[in-house]
Design a protein around this motif. Structure first.
Motif, PDB file in Angstrom:
ATOM      1  N   VAL A  35       0.816  -1.217  -0.014  1.00  0.00           N
ATOM      2  CA  VAL A  35       0.110  -0.034  -0.251  1.00  0.00           C
ATOM      3  C   VAL A  35       0.890   1.214  -0.043  1.00  0.00           C
ATOM      4  CG1 VAL A  35      -1.747   1.287   1.364  1.00  0.00           C
ATOM      5  CG2 VAL A  35      -1.843  -1.159   1.407  1.00  0.00           C
TER       6      VAL A  35
ATOM      7  N   ASN B   8       1.726   7.215   0.806  1.00  0.00           N
ATOM      8  CA  ASN B   8       1.001   8.419   0.741  1.00  0.00           C
ATOM      9  C   ASN B   8      -0.457   8.212   0.624  1.00  0.00           C
ATOM     10  OD1 ASN B   8       1.235   7.636  -1.822  1.00  0.00           O
ATOM     11  ND2 ASN B   8       2.512   9.353  -2.453  1.00  0.00           N
ATOM     12  N   ALA B   9      -0.832   6.811   0.426  1.00  0.00           N
ATOM     13  CA  ALA B   9      -2.331   6.994   0.198  1.00  0.00           C
ATOM     14  C   ALA B   9      -3.164   6.884   1.407  1.00  0.00           C
ATOM     15  CB  ALA B   9      -2.704   5.299  -0.706  1.00  0.00           C
TER      16      ALA B   9
ATOM     17  N   ASP C 247      -6.370   7.241   2.202  1.00  0.00           N
ATOM     18  CA  ASP C 247      -7.615   6.744   2.469  1.00  0.00           C
ATOM     19  C   ASP C 247      -7.413   5.205   2.856  1.00  0.00           C
ATOM     20  OD1 ASP C 247      -8.938   8.897   2.395  1.00  0.00           O
ATOM     21  OD2 ASP C 247      -9.824   8.655   0.206  1.00  0.00           O
ATOM     22  N   GLN C 248      -6.464   4.589   1.744  1.00  0.00           N
ATOM     23  CA  GLN C 248      -6.178   3.207   1.920  1.00  0.00           C
ATOM     24  C   GLN C 248      -5.439   2.799   3.277  1.00  0.00           C
ATOM     25  OE1 GLN C 248      -4.412   1.027  -1.542  1.00  0.00           O
ATOM     26  NE2 GLN C 248      -4.498   3.000  -2.688  1.00  0.00           N
TER      27      GLN C 248
END
Ligand code: DC
Length: 228
Positions: free
Chosen positions: A50, A53-54, A56-57
């Motif tokens: 993952v 910097n994602a 929501d994930q």
């Protein structure tokens, strides 16, 4: 005597873990290292690829993650979804990853709620960056532990050396500055000193001196509370 919540915050390498563990042992309190929780999330994110910097994930991933902190022989063991990751979360890659996932408000939201649950009964020494300012703003004793960047880098470098990690001192100092910038500069719960925290500069003190000082402050607080 009433059981306190003791919050210990400070920058990387200031000696928080050693201090928090020792104070917990001397007082018969539970030791909670909240950095280990951010590390566990980072490890899971790295393994699942993952992107760090994602937002929501990462927040969703944290919501579906179980982190257990267990005490064993005065040390803390960390379990991620049932797997013992006590050693796996201590690599330089996870250290850098943890300071990235820690900027995500959705990650913090989930972990802060867990930390509040874990400390609610008192009798805990909780260590982190935002314990006195966000997690337990009403903690009866708040310590902000600090030391010069050079001495913090030297301490970290010695730890790396003991573990056999090949990393030199200038690189360790660079990493300390990098993580300080990220920890202090983030919008969500940056590392700040709570107004009512006692600042302890450990640059010229050994760890036992610092621990005894904090225990003395804690005993004063506990008996002052009991007398009220
Ligand atoms: O204390 P540590 O190095 O194990 O912490 C790992 C990272 O997690 C570090 O970059 C700061 C972050 N952290 C945080 O943002 N809030 C906390 N309460 C504890 C750690």
């Amino acid at each position: 005597m009433r059981k306190l919540i003791i919050a210990i915050d400070g920058p990387v390498g200031s000696g928080k873990s050693t201090l928090a563990r020792r104070v917990a042992a001397l007082m018969g309190y539970v030791y909670i290292d909240t950095g280990a929780m951010y590390r566990a999330v980072a490890l899971k994110a790295l393994r699942r690829e993952v992107p760090l910097n994602a937002a929501d994930q990462l927040a969703a991933l944290t919501g579906e993650t179980r982190i257990d902190l267990r005490a064993k022989d005065g040390a803390q063991q960390v379990f991620l979804d049932g797997e013992d990751v006590t050693t796996a979360i201590r690599t330089p890659e996870v250290s850098q990853g943890a300071s990235k996932v820690a900027v995500v408000p959705g990650v913090r939201h989930v972990l802060v709620a867990e930390q509040r649950r874990a400390g609610a009964q008192g009798g805990v020494v909780m260590e982190g960056r935002d314990i006195g300012s966000v997690v337990f703003p009403d903690a009866q004793l708040k310590i902000f532990l600090t030391a010069s960047p050079d001495i913090r880098a030297e301490r970290r470098w010695r730890e790396h050396q003991q573990k056999g990690d090949a990393i030199d001192l200038p690189r360790t100092l660079e990493e300390i500055h990098e993580r300080d910038r990220r920890d202090s500069g983030r919008a969500s719960s940056p590392l700040v000193r709570a107004k009512d925290a006692v600042v302890v500069d450990s640059t010229a003190m050994d760890s036992e001196e610092v621990a005894r000082l904090v225990v003395m402050l804690a005993q004063n607080q506990a008996s002052a509370g009991a007398a009220r």
